[in-house]
Design a protein around this motif. Structure first.
Motif, mmCIF file in Angstrom:
data_model
loop_
_atom_site.group_PDB
_atom_site.id
_atom_site.type_symbol
_atom_site.label_atom_id
_atom_site.label_comp_id
_atom_site.label_asym_id
_atom_site.label_seq_id
_atom_site.Cartn_x
_atom_site.Cartn_y
_atom_site.Cartn_z
ATOM 1 N N ARG A 141 -16.072 5.545 -2.630
ATOM 2 C CA ARG A 141 -15.071 4.785 -2.447
ATOM 3 C C ARG A 141 -14.050 5.368 -1.636
ATOM 4 O O ARG A 141 -13.392 4.711 -0.764
ATOM 5 C CB ARG A 141 -14.434 4.024 -3.849
ATOM 6 C CG ARG A 141 -13.055 3.313 -3.602
ATOM 7 C CD ARG A 141 -13.023 2.782 -5.150
ATOM 8 N NE ARG A 141 -12.457 3.922 -5.921
ATOM 9 C CZ ARG A 141 -12.735 3.951 -7.199
ATOM 10 N NH1 ARG A 141 -13.619 3.388 -7.807
ATOM 11 N NH2 ARG A 141 -12.436 5.230 -7.974
ATOM 12 N N GLN A 193 -1.999 1.963 -5.665
ATOM 13 C CA GLN A 193 -1.166 1.290 -4.553
ATOM 14 C C GLN A 193 -0.497 0.265 -4.964
ATOM 15 O O GLN A 193 -1.069 -0.578 -5.825
ATOM 16 C CB GLN A 193 -2.304 1.058 -3.355
ATOM 17 C CG GLN A 193 -3.257 2.206 -2.971
ATOM 18 C CD GLN A 193 -2.488 3.059 -2.199
ATOM 19 O OE1 GLN A 193 -1.473 2.685 -1.510
ATOM 20 N NE2 GLN A 193 -2.817 4.454 -2.108
ATOM 21 N N ALA A 210 -12.646 4.168 1.918
ATOM 22 C CA ALA A 210 -11.191 4.161 2.191
ATOM 23 C C ALA A 210 -10.546 4.874 3.381
ATOM 24 O O ALA A 210 -9.613 4.531 4.165
ATOM 25 C CB ALA A 210 -10.300 4.214 0.880
ATOM 26 N N PHE A 212 1.005 -1.070 0.096
ATOM 27 C CA PHE A 212 0.197 -0.053 -0.095
ATOM 28 C C PHE A 212 0.873 1.416 0.114
ATOM 29 O O PHE A 212 0.805 2.083 0.822
ATOM 30 C CB PHE A 212 -1.135 -0.137 1.284
ATOM 31 C CG PHE A 212 -2.041 -1.201 0.986
ATOM 32 C CD1 PHE A 212 -2.854 -1.024 0.242
ATOM 33 C CD2 PHE A 212 -1.829 -2.486 1.836
ATOM 34 C CE1 PHE A 212 -4.043 -1.946 0.073
ATOM 35 C CE2 PHE A 212 -2.932 -3.234 1.508
ATOM 36 C CZ PHE A 212 -3.993 -3.303 0.578
ATOM 37 N N LEU A 252 -1.980 -3.037 -5.965
ATOM 38 C CA LEU A 252 -3.118 -3.395 -5.248
ATOM 39 C C LEU A 252 -4.219 -2.555 -5.417
ATOM 40 O O LEU A 252 -4.252 -1.484 -4.743
ATOM 41 C CB LEU A 252 -2.524 -3.382 -3.651
ATOM 42 C CG LEU A 252 -1.199 -4.187 -3.354
ATOM 43 C CD1 LEU A 252 -0.452 -3.821 -2.042
ATOM 44 C CD2 LEU A 252 -1.547 -5.592 -3.255
ATOM 45 N N VAL A 275 -7.436 -0.743 -4.893
ATOM 46 C CA VAL A 275 -8.362 -0.398 -3.655
ATOM 47 C C VAL A 275 -9.889 -0.321 -4.003
ATOM 48 O O VAL A 275 -10.124 0.835 -4.659
ATOM 49 C CB VAL A 275 -7.858 0.929 -2.721
ATOM 50 C CG1 VAL A 275 -8.774 1.103 -1.564
ATOM 51 C CG2 VAL A 275 -6.233 0.599 -2.274
ATOM 52 N N LEU A 276 -10.569 -1.319 -3.641
ATOM 53 C CA LEU A 276 -12.012 -1.205 -4.167
ATOM 54 C C LEU A 276 -12.128 -0.630 -5.568
ATOM 55 O O LEU A 276 -13.064 -0.229 -5.824
ATOM 56 C CB LEU A 276 -12.691 -0.122 -3.415
ATOM 57 C CG LEU A 276 -12.759 -0.418 -1.728
ATOM 58 C CD1 LEU A 276 -13.607 0.450 -1.174
ATOM 59 C CD2 LEU A 276 -13.479 -1.826 -1.611
ATOM 60 N N SER A 309 1.718 4.284 -1.983
ATOM 61 C CA SER A 309 1.021 5.060 -3.006
ATOM 62 C C SER A 309 1.832 5.577 -4.284
ATOM 63 O O SER A 309 3.037 6.209 -3.910
ATOM 64 C CB SER A 309 0.450 6.235 -2.379
ATOM 65 O OG SER A 309 -0.597 6.040 -1.690
ATOM 66 N N LEU A 360 -7.482 4.672 5.961
ATOM 67 C CA LEU A 360 -6.207 5.259 5.522
ATOM 68 C C LEU A 360 -5.464 6.015 6.717
ATOM 69 O O LEU A 360 -6.352 6.835 7.237
ATOM 70 C CB LEU A 360 -6.306 6.116 4.476
ATOM 71 C CG LEU A 360 -6.672 5.601 3.057
ATOM 72 C CD1 LEU A 360 -6.970 6.784 2.098
ATOM 73 C CD2 LEU A 360 -5.563 4.713 2.414
#
Length: 404
Positions: free
Chosen positions: A367, A222, A371, A170, A214, A216-217, A172, A375
């Motif tokens: 979303r 990520q 998150a 994760f 990765l 995210v939703l 960014s 976060l």
């Protein structure tokens, strides 16, 4: 003072007031950044080209890197002055990158804690947008809220340089980054407080690789990364080597507050969409705006926005003054994350099925709101840490309870 002159809008133009500058930023995001969101969200070459075009337009408009140091090519605004603009800039997730302020955390950290060589080598490029950076703290299988459990290791060589090995996730923007700041253990074992350090690692170094993206939703950006005995110069260690947690805490306080400001902008965007929908659409029973349940959504959303904004700016004021803002940042972070999700949910409800589809930004904003509650530390972390700090002030023998 609200209309004090705070920044130029171009190299040969006079200074403008806060309200005018905020409107210029809002207009830029509304007319340039938001229409480009579908391309920017998709990533790849087209997104890179679109971002470069937006950055050129921001420079031409005198809106580039407003909170970054003037001597490095930024606008030179103080954090307090920039906070008044960050909400408008953050109405789109891509606003900070398009307007050059996304590097604020890294520029601040390297300015305060980087060696002379690190500052000379990287700061100007970060401010100009020629270099990109990211921050790697969280690891697979290790809670992001438990840095003392960090498993990434940094081995000291006899020549003073370091070999860094481990995995982070994760992270960014890691795929496009030129630099990554990595939390690693130089000694001791988890959960020792001593032996943690932060290193600035060029991503082009042998042994560095991006393992996977990765989503995210469903959203991109990520990544999981791996460092396999990556050689890091001795002068790329941040601070004195034993103050990694203090540096990370300083960065987190600023970063969380910036996120809150930007979440306010995104929530305001969702609120505006909801009100426009209510005012312009209706059914067999008349305009949506005349329905009491729709009015309830509008009221609750407005109340959430209006009560959260002062909390965020209280945190801003303390950080700008260099004071302890842990309680205020924790309150603001939880309130702003909940507020964004609540306001966006109401906007979707008023839109009906249209709020679930691709024709509005509401799915993306929702979303982001979900998150947001994870976060930079989940809600539960901030709730327990703030409550514990407050309760300590009321313990027997303590006659100085903290603000709260």
């Amino acid at each position: 003072m609200k209309n004090a002159a705070i920044a130029p809008i171009g190299p040969d133009q006079p200074e403008v007031g806060e309200a005018e500058l905020r409107e210029r930023i809002a207009a830029f995001v509304r007319t340039r950044v938001i229409p480009a969101e579908p391309v920017l969200d998709a990533g790849g070459g087209e997104a890179a080209a679109a971002l470069a075009e937006l950055r050129a337009a921001a420079r031409a408009a005198g809106l580039w890197a407003l909170p970054l140091p003037a001597e490095l090519g930024g606008g030179g605004l103080s954090f307090r002055a920039y906070a008044a603009l960050a909400e408008a800039e953050g109405a789109s997730d891509h606003g900070p990158a398009a307007l050059g302020s996304a590097a604020l955390l890294d520029v601040t950290m390297l300015t305060r804690h980087g060696s002379p060589r690190v500052r000379e080598k990287y700061l100007e490029g970060l401010v100009s947008g020629g270099l990109r950076s990211c921050y790697a703290m969280t690891e697979p299988g290790v809670p992001g809220t438990a840095p003392l459990l960090t498993g990434t290791r940094a081995e000291a060589r006899t020549d003073g340089n370091w070999l860094v090995s481990g995995r982070k996730w994760f992270t960014s923007g890691a795929a496009d980054a030129d630099l990554v700041t990595v939390l690693a253990r130089t000694g001791g074992t988890a959960p020792d407080r001593d032996g943690l350090a932060l290193f600035v690692v060029p991503t082009g170094s042998p042994g560095f690789r991006v393992v996977r993206e990765l989503p995210v939703l469903g959203a991109t950006g990520q990544y999981e990364i791996e460092l396999d005995r990556v050689l890091v110069p001795a002068d790329h260690l941040l601070g004195a080597g034993g103050d990694a947690l203090a540096i990370a805490g300083e960065r987190l306080a600023l970063g969380r507050t910036l996120r809150c400001l930007r979440w306010l902008g995104q929530a305001q965007r969702a609120f505006d969409l909801m009100c426009e929908r209510a005012a312009t659409h209706g059914g067999s029973r008349g305009p949506l705006a005349g329905h009491q349940l729709v009015q309830q959504h509008v009221f609750d959303a407005l109340l959430a926005l209006r009560t959260t904004r002062p909390l965020v700016h209280e945190a801003v004021a303390l950080i700008a003054a260099g004071e302890d803002a842990r309680t205020e940042v924790g309150l603001a972070k939880v309130a702003a994350a909940r507020m964004l999700q609540r306001v966006t949910d109401s906007a979707i409800q008023v839109h009906g099925a249209a709020g679930l589809g691709p024709d509005t930004a509401l799915p993306s904003l929702f979303r982001g709101g979900r998150a947001a509650r994870i976060l930079d530390g989940p809600d539960e972390l901030h709730i327990t840490s703030v409550a514990a700090r407050v309760l300590r002030g009321y313990s027997p023998g303590n006659n100085s309870p903290i603000r709260g």
